[in-house]
Design a protein around this motif. Structure first.
Motif, PDB file in Angstrom:
ATOM      1  N   LEU A 103      16.137   6.186  -6.536  1.00 12.07           N
ATOM      2  CA  LEU A 103      16.417   5.562  -5.243  1.00 12.07           C
ATOM      3  C   LEU A 103      15.141   4.974  -4.655  1.00 12.07           C
ATOM      4  O   LEU A 103      15.135   3.854  -4.122  1.00 12.07           O
ATOM      5  CB  LEU A 103      17.023   6.601  -4.291  1.00 12.07           C
ATOM      6  N   GLN A 104      14.061   5.701  -4.771  1.00 13.99           N
ATOM      7  CA  GLN A 104      12.767   5.201  -4.316  1.00 13.99           C
ATOM      8  C   GLN A 104      12.380   3.941  -5.074  1.00 13.99           C
ATOM      9  O   GLN A 104      11.820   3.010  -4.504  1.00 13.99           O
ATOM     10  CB  GLN A 104      11.700   6.267  -4.567  1.00 13.99           C
ATOM     11  N   GLY A 105      12.672   3.910  -6.358  1.00 14.06           N
ATOM     12  CA  GLY A 105      12.370   2.742  -7.176  1.00 14.06           C
ATOM     13  C   GLY A 105      13.133   1.510  -6.745  1.00 14.06           C
ATOM     14  O   GLY A 105      12.609   0.391  -6.782  1.00 14.06           O
ATOM     15  N   ILE A 106      14.364   1.693  -6.306  1.00 12.61           N
ATOM     16  CA  ILE A 106      15.144   0.559  -5.797  1.00 12.61           C
ATOM     17  C   ILE A 106      14.474  -0.003  -4.548  1.00 12.61           C
ATOM     18  O   ILE A 106      14.314  -1.213  -4.400  1.00 12.61           O
ATOM     19  CB  ILE A 106      16.604   0.987  -5.520  1.00 12.61           C
ATOM     20  N   THR A 153       0.472   7.022  -6.638  1.00 12.85           N
ATOM     21  CA  THR A 153      -0.748   7.802  -6.815  1.00 12.85           C
ATOM     22  C   THR A 153      -0.526   9.266  -6.443  1.00 12.85           C
ATOM     23  O   THR A 153      -0.962  10.172  -7.161  1.00 12.85           O
ATOM     24  CB  THR A 153      -1.878   7.208  -5.952  1.00 12.85           C
ATOM     25  N   ILE A 154       0.152   9.492  -5.350  1.00 18.74           N
ATOM     26  CA  ILE A 154       0.403  10.862  -4.893  1.00 18.74           C
ATOM     27  C   ILE A 154       1.295  11.609  -5.878  1.00 18.74           C
ATOM     28  O   ILE A 154       1.014  12.753  -6.240  1.00 18.74           O
ATOM     29  CB  ILE A 154       1.032  10.857  -3.483  1.00 18.74           C
ATOM     30  N   VAL A 155       2.366  10.962  -6.333  1.00 17.90           N
ATOM     31  CA  VAL A 155       3.290  11.632  -7.253  1.00 17.90           C
ATOM     32  C   VAL A 155       2.596  11.933  -8.575  1.00 17.90           C
ATOM     33  O   VAL A 155       2.768  13.007  -9.145  1.00 17.90           O
ATOM     34  CB  VAL A 155       4.566  10.791  -7.465  1.00 17.90           C
ATOM     35  N   SER A 156       1.787  11.002  -9.074  1.00 23.67           N
ATOM     36  CA  SER A 156       1.081  11.242 -10.338  1.00 23.67           C
ATOM     37  C   SER A 156       0.149  12.441 -10.231  1.00 23.67           C
ATOM     38  O   SER A 156       0.048  13.242 -11.154  1.00 23.67           O
ATOM     39  CB  SER A 156       0.281  10.005 -10.737  1.00 23.67           C
ATOM     40  N   THR A 157      -0.530  12.557  -9.107  1.00 15.45           N
ATOM     41  CA  THR A 157      -1.458  13.666  -8.905  1.00 15.45           C
ATOM     42  C   THR A 157      -0.722  14.994  -8.750  1.00 15.45           C
ATOM     43  O   THR A 157      -1.143  16.014  -9.288  1.00 15.45           O
ATOM     44  CB  THR A 157      -2.324  13.405  -7.663  1.00 15.45           C
ATOM     45  N   ALA A 158       0.363  14.991  -8.028  1.00 17.35           N
ATOM     46  CA  ALA A 158       1.085  16.230  -7.732  1.00 17.35           C
ATOM     47  C   ALA A 158       2.147  16.587  -8.770  1.00 17.35           C
ATOM     48  O   ALA A 158       2.755  17.647  -8.677  1.00 17.35           O
ATOM     49  CB  ALA A 158       1.758  16.111  -6.361  1.00 17.35           C
ATOM     50  N   GLN A 159       2.360  15.721  -9.752  1.00 16.46           N
ATOM     51  CA  GLN A 159       3.451  15.927 -10.699  1.00 16.46           C
ATOM     52  C   GLN A 159       3.389  17.266 -11.445  1.00 16.46           C
ATOM     53  O   GLN A 159       4.423  17.934 -11.564  1.00 16.46           O
ATOM     54  CB  GLN A 159       3.510  14.767 -11.690  1.00 16.46           C
ATOM     55  N   PRO A 160       2.255  17.723 -11.934  1.00 12.91           N
ATOM     56  CA  PRO A 160       2.247  19.032 -12.614  1.00 12.91           C
ATOM     57  C   PRO A 160       2.700  20.184 -11.707  1.00 12.91           C
ATOM     58  O   PRO A 160       3.455  21.065 -12.134  1.00 12.91           O
ATOM     59  CB  PRO A 160       0.791  19.212 -13.038  1.00 12.91           C
ATOM     60  N   THR A 161       2.273  20.167 -10.473  1.00 15.42           N
ATOM     61  CA  THR A 161       2.681  21.208  -9.530  1.00 15.42           C
ATOM     62  C   THR A 161       4.172  21.113  -9.227  1.00 15.42           C
ATOM     63  O   THR A 161       4.875  22.134  -9.181  1.00 15.42           O
ATOM     64  CB  THR A 161       1.874  21.086  -8.224  1.00 15.42           C
ATOM     65  N   VAL A 165      14.093   6.647   2.584  1.00 12.66           N
ATOM     66  CA  VAL A 165      15.165   7.617   2.318  1.00 12.66           C
ATOM     67  C   VAL A 165      14.930   8.293   0.969  1.00 12.66           C
ATOM     68  O   VAL A 165      15.104   9.509   0.831  1.00 12.66           O
ATOM     69  CB  VAL A 165      16.552   6.926   2.375  1.00 12.66           C
ATOM     70  N   GLY A 166      14.513   7.503  -0.028  1.00 14.97           N
ATOM     71  CA  GLY A 166      14.198   8.083  -1.335  1.00 14.97           C
ATOM     72  C   GLY A 166      13.045   9.067  -1.263  1.00 14.97           C
ATOM     73  O   GLY A 166      13.058  10.100  -1.931  1.00 14.97           O
ATOM     74  N   SER A 167      12.042   8.761  -0.427  1.00  7.95           N
ATOM     75  CA  SER A 167      10.899   9.663  -0.268  1.00  7.95           C
ATOM     76  C   SER A 167      11.327  10.989   0.355  1.00  7.95           C
ATOM     77  O   SER A 167      10.893  12.066  -0.072  1.00  7.95           O
ATOM     78  CB  SER A 167       9.827   9.014   0.599  1.00  7.95           C
ATOM     79  N   VAL A 168      12.174  10.914   1.363  1.00  7.22           N
ATOM     80  CA  VAL A 168      12.684  12.134   1.996  1.00  7.22           C
ATOM     81  C   VAL A 168      13.514  12.932   0.998  1.00  7.22           C
ATOM     82  O   VAL A 168      13.393  14.164   0.912  1.00  7.22           O
ATOM     83  CB  VAL A 168      13.504  11.795   3.265  1.00  7.22           C
ATOM     84  N   ALA A 169      14.336  12.223   0.220  1.00  7.10           N
ATOM     85  CA  ALA A 169      15.151  12.905  -0.790  1.00  7.10           C
ATOM     86  C   ALA A 169      14.268  13.581  -1.841  1.00  7.10           C
ATOM     87  O   ALA A 169      14.594  14.671  -2.320  1.00  7.10           O
ATOM     88  CB  ALA A 169      16.111  11.921  -1.445  1.00  7.10           C
ATOM     89  N   ALA A 208       0.830  -1.208   0.000  1.00  2.00           N
ATOM     90  CA  ALA A 208       0.000   0.000   0.000  1.00  2.00           C
ATOM     91  C   ALA A 208       0.866   1.259   0.000  1.00  2.00           C
ATOM     92  O   ALA A 208       0.531   2.245  -0.661  1.00  2.00           O
ATOM     93  CB  ALA A 208      -0.934   0.007   1.207  1.00  2.00           C
ATOM     94  N   LEU A 209       1.974   1.233   0.716  1.00  3.58           N
ATOM     95  CA  LEU A 209       2.890   2.372   0.764  1.00  3.58           C
ATOM     96  C   LEU A 209       3.423   2.699  -0.620  1.00  3.58           C
ATOM     97  O   LEU A 209       3.374   3.856  -1.050  1.00  3.58           O
ATOM     98  CB  LEU A 209       4.050   2.065   1.717  1.00  3.58           C
ATOM     99  N   ALA A 210       3.900   1.693  -1.324  1.00  2.00           N
ATOM    100  CA  ALA A 210       4.451   1.927  -2.657  1.00  2.00           C
ATOM    101  C   ALA A 210       3.361   2.352  -3.639  1.00  2.00           C
ATOM    102  O   ALA A 210       3.572   3.250  -4.464  1.00  2.00           O
ATOM    103  CB  ALA A 210       5.161   0.676  -3.154  1.00  2.00           C
ATOM    104  N   GLY A 211       2.202   1.733  -3.564  1.00  2.61           N
ATOM    105  CA  GLY A 211       1.109   2.110  -4.452  1.00  2.61           C
ATOM    106  C   GLY A 211       0.598   3.511  -4.187  1.00  2.61           C
ATOM    107  O   GLY A 211       0.293   4.270  -5.121  1.00  2.61           O
ATOM    108  N   LEU A 212       0.499   3.868  -2.932  1.00  2.72           N
ATOM    109  CA  LEU A 212       0.043   5.197  -2.553  1.00  2.72           C
ATOM    110  C   LEU A 212       1.029   6.261  -3.024  1.00  2.72           C
ATOM    111  O   LEU A 212       0.626   7.333  -3.485  1.00  2.72           O
ATOM    112  CB  LEU A 212      -0.141   5.277  -1.038  1.00  2.72           C
ATOM    113  N   ASP A 213       2.307   5.941  -2.948  1.00  2.00           N
ATOM    114  CA  ASP A 213       3.323   6.884  -3.400  1.00  2.00           C
ATOM    115  C   ASP A 213       3.149   7.192  -4.878  1.00  2.00           C
ATOM    116  O   ASP A 213       3.206   8.355  -5.281  1.00  2.00           O
ATOM    117  CB  ASP A 213       4.717   6.319  -3.139  1.00  2.00           C
TER     118      ASP A 213
END
Length: 128
Positions: free
Chosen positions: A112-115, A33-41, A92-96, A26-31
């Motif tokens: 890094l997040q992808g790894i 979703t969040i990045v896709s939504t916020a990507q234009p901003t 760590v990738g999320s914080v970065a 769920a953590l990886a899937g939610l990430d």
């Protein structure tokens, strides 16, 4: 005629393993979703419209490379260790990503997040 179906007894440690696996996926899937939504901003703030596709591609490419490697390492070593390592690298990738000041830093942080994400899915499935 009444048939009461009782759920099977599940060992408490198995419940913990299932909960951890579900939370990791769920953590990886939610990430994503969040990045896709916020990507234009995000791209507007960092000014990297020419490299916008690399935000998603870096994650997927790193995840595709890390998945079989970390899955094999979880077979050789401990699934628990690889799951913890995946969560740590993903965090760590999320914080970065949150601290990225340029689009290039964001792309590297997404890799890094992808790894870390590449270790979450297969190990969670293997644990179950």
């Amino acid at each position: 005629m009444s048939t009461d179906i009782q759920p099977p007894d599940v060992h408490p440690q198995l419940r913990i393993v299932l909960i951890v696996g579900m939370c990791a996926v769920a953590l990886a899937g939610l990430d994503q979703t969040i990045v896709s939504t916020a990507q234009p901003t995000i791209v507007g703030e960092l000014g990297g419209i020419g490299k916008v596709s690399w935000i998603f591609t870096a994650y997927m490419l790193a995840s595709a490379v890390a998945t079989p490697v970390l899955a094999k390492l979880s077979d050789i070593h401990s699934r628990r260790l690889i799951m913890q390592l995946g969560i740590l690298v993903f965090g760590v990738g999320s914080v970065a990503c949150g601290l990225a000041r340029t689009i290039d830093q964001l792309i590297l942080a997404r890799a890094l997040q992808g790894i870390g994400g590449g270790g979450l899915f297969p190990v969670a499935m293997a644990m179950v």
